[in-house]
Scaffold this motif. Structure first.
Motif, short mmCIF file in Angstrom:
data_model
loop_
_atom_site.label_atom_id
_atom_site.label_comp_id
_atom_site.label_asym_id
_atom_site.label_seq_id
_atom_site.Cartn_x
_atom_site.Cartn_y
_atom_site.Cartn_z
N GLU A 246 -1.97 -55.59 -18.46
CA GLU A 246 -1.30 -56.21 -19.60
C GLU A 246 -1.10 -55.21 -20.74
OE1 GLU A 246 -3.02 -59.37 -21.99
OE2 GLU A 246 -5.02 -58.50 -21.84
N TRP A 247 -0.28 -55.62 -21.71
CA TRP A 247 -0.11 -54.88 -22.97
C TRP A 247 -0.73 -55.77 -24.05
CZ3 TRP A 247 3.86 -50.78 -24.09
CH2 TRP A 247 3.83 -50.37 -25.42
N LEU A 248 -1.85 -55.34 -24.58
CA LEU A 248 -2.54 -56.08 -25.64
C LEU A 248 -2.38 -55.34 -26.95
CD1 LEU A 248 -4.57 -58.31 -26.59
CD2 LEU A 248 -6.38 -56.64 -26.11
N ALA A 249 -1.90 -56.03 -27.98
CA ALA A 249 -1.83 -55.45 -29.32
C ALA A 249 -3.00 -55.98 -30.14
CB ALA A 249 -0.50 -55.81 -29.98
N ILE A 250 -3.70 -55.08 -30.81
CA ILE A 250 -4.76 -55.47 -31.74
C ILE A 250 -4.28 -55.08 -33.14
CG2 ILE A 250 -7.18 -55.20 -32.39
CD1 ILE A 250 -7.81 -54.49 -29.51
N VAL A 251 -4.07 -56.07 -33.99
CA VAL A 251 -3.45 -55.83 -35.29
C VAL A 251 -4.41 -56.21 -36.41
CG1 VAL A 251 -1.16 -56.29 -34.31
CG2 VAL A 251 -2.37 -58.12 -35.50
N GLY A 252 -4.14 -55.64 -37.57
CA GLY A 252 -4.93 -55.94 -38.77
C GLY A 252 -4.63 -54.92 -39.84
N LEU B 95 -0.50 -48.28 -16.04
CA LEU B 95 -1.40 -48.32 -17.19
C LEU B 95 -1.58 -49.73 -17.72
CD1 LEU B 95 -0.13 -45.34 -19.39
CD2 LEU B 95 -2.32 -45.43 -18.18
N THR B 96 -2.80 -50.04 -18.10
CA THR B 96 -3.08 -51.16 -19.00
C THR B 96 -3.02 -50.58 -20.41
OG1 THR B 96 -4.50 -52.26 -17.38
CG2 THR B 96 -4.82 -52.85 -19.71
N VAL B 97 -2.35 -51.26 -21.32
CA VAL B 97 -2.09 -50.70 -22.66
C VAL B 97 -2.77 -51.53 -23.74
CG1 VAL B 97 -0.31 -50.05 -24.34
CG2 VAL B 97 0.14 -49.83 -21.88
#
Length: 279
Positions: free
Chosen positions: A34-40, A192-194
């Motif tokens: 998956e493509w996981l975005a971690i935001v903050g 790739l897992t992103v």
């Protein structure tokens, strides 16, 4: 989406014995492929989390497992074989005098044979469309090209996971688009897992899933459409909503019969074009 490739259970982390934790009881998972975005916003804990996932920091408490390996002082180097990282400033990442030397550096560190090294340099630079720049000096490259070389250096080592730690924030729009497109292609190929660490919600909107961090804790988690339903709550914690999303709202408030708050410019343009065609 595949099985979890990263599992984080109730981790807490302090910097230099500070009383307020940089991360407080955080749990999450990352699925293979998956493509996981971690935001903050700055100080939310997202970059600290990235460094723990790469074994640069060890949490004070809680557990982290990467590809089934539990993170500890003894397993740091094993973890790093599975996780590659691209940082914010491309100029700080070059160690070679040419593109070829730079990509070779990581391979030399893990003892890859010369024949295999040549093969991997050729493969990785072709993947990021930098194979015609092998003998170029880094300072002659654009920001986007430098980041693509950094990505080549990471994927040449063949990790399962790549972490982009604000990797596009110092690039112009063209360079940013180049890097995201390159990673997206590798992700779509199943290579790739992103994990994308960013404060840019427009970039995050293209992810499969988003985790929002605030004050060292997980504030929200879900697919992009669900996260952007939080709307003003995201603004309250210091995040800027994507321009297409804001414009969709403004147009609706002005009486334009738009049915969706769009996350991409393409989606908004397509709906406006459909409305025009029906008029």
């Amino acid at each position: 989406m595949g099985q979890p490739i990263i599992e984080v259970e109730n981790i807490t982390f302090h910097y230099h014995q500070e009383s307020t934790p940089a991360l407080n009881d955080v749990s999450l998972h990352v699925n293979k492929g998956e493509w996981l975005a971690i935001v903050g916003h700055n100080g939310s804990g997202k970059s600290t989390l990235a460094r723990i996932l790469n074994g640069l920091f060890i949490p004070d408490s809680g557990k982290v497992r990467v590809s089934g390996i539990e993170l500890s002082e003894k397993t740091i180097w094993e973890i790093r074989k599975h996780v590659g990282m691209v940082f914010q400033n491309p100029d700080n990442q070059f160690v070679g005098t040419t593109v070829k030397d730079d990509v070779a550096f990581g391979l030399e560190n893990i003892g890859i044979s010369r024949d295999e090294m040549v093969r991997r340099i050729d493969w990785s630079t072709k993947q990021v469309k930098m194979d015609s720049f092998l003998d170029h000096e880094p300072h002659h490259l654009s920001g986007g090209q430098k980041q693509r070389v950094a990505i080549a250096g990471v994927i040449a080592v063949q990790p399962d996971i790549i972490i982009l730690d604000e990797a596009t924030s110092m690039l112009d729009p063209i360079g940013r688009s180049e890097v995201i497109h390159t990673i997206r292609e590798l992700n779509n190929q199943g290579l790739l897992t992103v994990i994308s660490i960013t404060h840019d919600l427009e970039e995050a909107s293209k992810a499969d899933r988003i985790i929002v961090m605030n004050g060292g804790e997980k504030f929200a988690e879900g697919i992009p459409e669900d996260i952007f339903m939080l709307d003003e709550k995201l603004v309250e914690i210091g995040l800027d909503l994507p321009f297409p999303f804001q414009l969709s709202k403004k147009l609706r408030e002005a009486g334009v019969p738009i049915r969706h708050n769009h996350l991409t410019e393409e989606g908004l343009v397509n709906e406006l074009w459909t409305l025009k065609s029906k008029a």
